[in-house]
Design a protein around this motif. Sequence first.
Motif, PDB file in Angstrom:
ATOM      1  N   ILE A 177     -39.609 -29.988  35.981  1.00  0.00           N
ATOM      2  CA  ILE A 177     -38.778 -30.620  34.972  1.00  0.00           C
ATOM      3  C   ILE A 177     -39.297 -30.217  33.598  1.00  0.00           C
ATOM      4  CG2 ILE A 177     -37.957 -32.812  34.041  1.00  0.00           C
ATOM      5  CD1 ILE A 177     -37.052 -32.836  36.756  1.00  0.00           C
ATOM      6  N   SER A 178     -38.408 -29.831  32.711  1.00  0.00           N
ATOM      7  CA  SER A 178     -38.802 -29.470  31.354  1.00  0.00           C
ATOM      8  C   SER A 178     -39.259 -30.714  30.607  1.00  0.00           C
ATOM      9  CB  SER A 178     -37.613 -28.835  30.640  1.00  0.00           C
ATOM     10  OG  SER A 178     -37.857 -28.748  29.268  1.00  0.00           O
ATOM     11  N   LYS A 179     -40.355 -30.618  29.884  1.00  0.00           N
ATOM     12  CA  LYS A 179     -40.895 -31.775  29.158  1.00  0.00           C
ATOM     13  C   LYS A 179     -39.929 -32.266  28.085  1.00  0.00           C
ATOM     14  CE  LYS A 179     -45.767 -30.829  29.763  1.00  0.00           C
ATOM     15  NZ  LYS A 179     -47.015 -30.422  29.149  1.00  0.00           N
ATOM     16  N   GLY A 180     -39.280 -31.361  27.411  1.00  0.00           N
ATOM     17  CA  GLY A 180     -38.441 -31.759  26.289  1.00  0.00           C
ATOM     18  C   GLY A 180     -37.091 -32.330  26.682  1.00  0.00           C
ATOM     19  N   THR A 181     -36.408 -31.678  27.610  1.00  0.00           N
ATOM     20  CA  THR A 181     -35.020 -32.043  27.892  1.00  0.00           C
ATOM     21  C   THR A 181     -34.824 -32.846  29.161  1.00  0.00           C
ATOM     22  OG1 THR A 181     -34.629 -30.026  29.143  1.00  0.00           O
ATOM     23  CG2 THR A 181     -34.228 -29.928  26.779  1.00  0.00           C
ATOM     24  N   GLY A 182     -35.779 -32.817  30.068  1.00  0.00           N
ATOM     25  CA  GLY A 182     -35.607 -33.494  31.348  1.00  0.00           C
ATOM     26  C   GLY A 182     -34.769 -32.693  32.328  1.00  0.00           C
ATOM     27  N   ALA A 183     -34.387 -31.469  31.951  1.00  0.00           N
ATOM     28  CA  ALA A 183     -33.559 -30.632  32.821  1.00  0.00           C
ATOM     29  C   ALA A 183     -34.439 -29.806  33.746  1.00  0.00           C
ATOM     30  CB  ALA A 183     -32.675 -29.712  31.993  1.00  0.00           C
ATOM     31  N   ILE A 184     -33.927 -29.524  34.927  1.00  0.00           N
ATOM     32  CA  ILE A 184     -34.647 -28.664  35.859  1.00  0.00           C
ATOM     33  C   ILE A 184     -34.626 -27.253  35.303  1.00  0.00           C
ATOM     34  CG2 ILE A 184     -34.623 -27.717  38.181  1.00  0.00           C
ATOM     35  CD1 ILE A 184     -33.470 -30.329  39.126  1.00  0.00           C
ATOM     36  N   SER A 185     -35.784 -26.604  35.368  1.00  0.00           N
ATOM     37  CA  SER A 185     -35.906 -25.290  34.735  1.00  0.00           C
ATOM     38  C   SER A 185     -35.356 -24.181  35.608  1.00  0.00           C
ATOM     39  CB  SER A 185     -37.376 -25.008  34.425  1.00  0.00           C
ATOM     40  OG  SER A 185     -38.101 -24.929  35.623  1.00  0.00           O
ATOM     41  N   GLY A 186     -35.054 -23.067  34.957  1.00  0.00           N
ATOM     42  CA  GLY A 186     -34.595 -21.880  35.659  1.00  0.00           C
ATOM     43  C   GLY A 186     -33.270 -21.413  35.118  1.00  0.00           C
ATOM     44  N   PRO A 187     -33.006 -20.115  35.239  1.00  0.00           N
ATOM     45  CA  PRO A 187     -31.714 -19.591  34.789  1.00  0.00           C
ATOM     46  C   PRO A 187     -30.604 -20.053  35.734  1.00  0.00           C
ATOM     47  CG  PRO A 187     -32.977 -17.889  35.897  1.00  0.00           C
ATOM     48  CD  PRO A 187     -33.871 -19.086  35.803  1.00  0.00           C
ATOM     49  N   PRO A 188     -29.356 -20.145  35.247  1.00  0.00           N
ATOM     50  CA  PRO A 188     -28.264 -20.556  36.123  1.00  0.00           C
ATOM     51  C   PRO A 188     -28.159 -19.599  37.308  1.00  0.00           C
ATOM     52  CG  PRO A 188     -27.440 -20.063  33.915  1.00  0.00           C
ATOM     53  CD  PRO A 188     -28.906 -19.809  33.913  1.00  0.00           C
ATOM     54  N   SER A 189     -28.179 -20.147  38.488  1.00  0.00           N
ATOM     55  CA  SER A 189     -28.131 -19.322  39.698  1.00  0.00           C
ATOM     56  C   SER A 189     -27.641 -20.172  40.861  1.00  0.00           C
ATOM     57  CB  SER A 189     -29.531 -18.785  40.016  1.00  0.00           C
ATOM     58  OG  SER A 189     -30.413 -19.853  40.318  1.00  0.00           O
ATOM     59  N   GLY A 190     -27.394 -19.510  41.963  1.00  0.00           N
ATOM     60  CA  GLY A 190     -27.004 -20.230  43.175  1.00  0.00           C
ATOM     61  C   GLY A 190     -28.101 -21.170  43.650  1.00  0.00           C
ATOM     62  N   SER A 191     -29.359 -20.767  43.461  1.00  0.00           N
ATOM     63  CA  SER A 191     -30.480 -21.606  43.898  1.00  0.00           C
ATOM     64  C   SER A 191     -30.617 -22.850  43.030  1.00  0.00           C
ATOM     65  CB  SER A 191     -31.782 -20.806  43.866  1.00  0.00           C
ATOM     66  OG  SER A 191     -31.720 -19.763  44.808  1.00  0.00           O
ATOM     67  N   LEU A 192     -30.389 -22.715  41.734  1.00  0.00           N
ATOM     68  CA  LEU A 192     -30.428 -23.881  40.851  1.00  0.00           C
ATOM     69  C   LEU A 192     -29.286 -24.831  41.197  1.00  0.00           C
ATOM     70  CD1 LEU A 192     -31.779 -25.306  38.471  1.00  0.00           C
ATOM     71  CD2 LEU A 192     -30.313 -23.970  36.946  1.00  0.00           C
ATOM     72  N   HIS A 193     -28.125 -24.272  41.481  1.00  0.00           N
ATOM     73  CA  HIS A 193     -26.985 -25.081  41.919  1.00  0.00           C
ATOM     74  C   HIS A 193     -27.331 -25.833  43.206  1.00  0.00           C
ATOM     75  CE1 HIS A 193     -23.377 -25.359  44.566  1.00  0.00           C
ATOM     76  NE2 HIS A 193     -22.906 -25.985  43.511  1.00  0.00           N
ATOM     77  N   PHE A 194     -27.927 -25.132  44.154  1.00  0.00           N
ATOM     78  CA  PHE A 194     -28.307 -25.733  45.429  1.00  0.00           C
ATOM     79  C   PHE A 194     -29.293 -26.886  45.218  1.00  0.00           C
ATOM     80  CE2 PHE A 194     -30.906 -25.292  49.484  1.00  0.00           C
ATOM     81  CZ  PHE A 194     -29.994 -25.981  50.266  1.00  0.00           C
ATOM     82  N   LEU A 195     -30.234 -26.713  44.312  1.00  0.00           N
ATOM     83  CA  LEU A 195     -31.208 -27.759  44.022  1.00  0.00           C
ATOM     84  C   LEU A 195     -30.515 -29.006  43.469  1.00  0.00           C
ATOM     85  CD1 LEU A 195     -34.101 -28.742  43.890  1.00  0.00           C
ATOM     86  CD2 LEU A 195     -34.377 -27.495  41.751  1.00  0.00           C
ATOM     87  N   HIS A 196     -29.533 -28.820  42.598  1.00  0.00           N
ATOM     88  CA  HIS A 196     -28.787 -29.969  42.072  1.00  0.00           C
ATOM     89  C   HIS A 196     -27.944 -30.634  43.162  1.00  0.00           C
ATOM     90  CE1 HIS A 196     -29.921 -29.963  37.882  1.00  0.00           C
ATOM     91  NE2 HIS A 196     -29.827 -28.637  37.876  1.00  0.00           N
ATOM     92  N   VAL A 197     -27.396 -29.841  44.058  1.00  0.00           N
ATOM     93  CA  VAL A 197     -26.643 -30.409  45.184  1.00  0.00           C
ATOM     94  C   VAL A 197     -27.569 -31.270  46.048  1.00  0.00           C
ATOM     95  CG1 VAL A 197     -25.450 -29.842  47.355  1.00  0.00           C
ATOM     96  CG2 VAL A 197     -24.862 -28.629  45.260  1.00  0.00           C
TER      97      VAL A 197
END
Length: 197
Positions: free
Chosen positions: A99-119
Amino acid sequence: RGALGLGLHLRNLSKSASDTSREIRYRVWWSLYTLDHRLSIITGRPSFIDDTVYTTPLPVPFDEKDFGKDEVINCLRFSHGTEGIHTDFDLMGRHSIAISKGTGAISGPPSGSLHFLHVIRLMLISKKMINKLYSPSAASTSWMGIEFAIQGLTSDVESWLLSLPKEFDFTSTQSTQVTYSISNHRMSLAFIFYSTK
């Protein structure tokens, strides 16, 4: 059942397994987990997977084609991520994610794997909802207890929505140029979000 028999539900601590091999095993487990949960919702039958039996960490938010990059190698190796991010825990209190310290968003460039993590994170909230609101034990809970649970779960869902990276934010009214893939990811997340809500 086959995945449980193979031990895919357990964190792999074998020194002979490569980091990439471990990550692929974790992804297979989470794919089966989300499939089991979705089928449970569609059919109305209980989920086969008991949430107390698995120790598999959440997958990293990088695609397999990027596994050779230094940043991803470090993330795979330590599962803490790289410099500038810290380990936090998801709603079940058991899975470490970057988790990014500043924004609370999960880090990483937009990708299928980042989408999968949010799912997966949304599936965990959804499964928590079913356990708290629709299980046989919920019948003996007072209405005040149910209302309190609903408020907490609604907060969890809203927190999930706020943690989405801007590329996946399906509530944004800004008309930005997005790829077909990201557009599909947004739509998928929107359907799952509103269904959960």
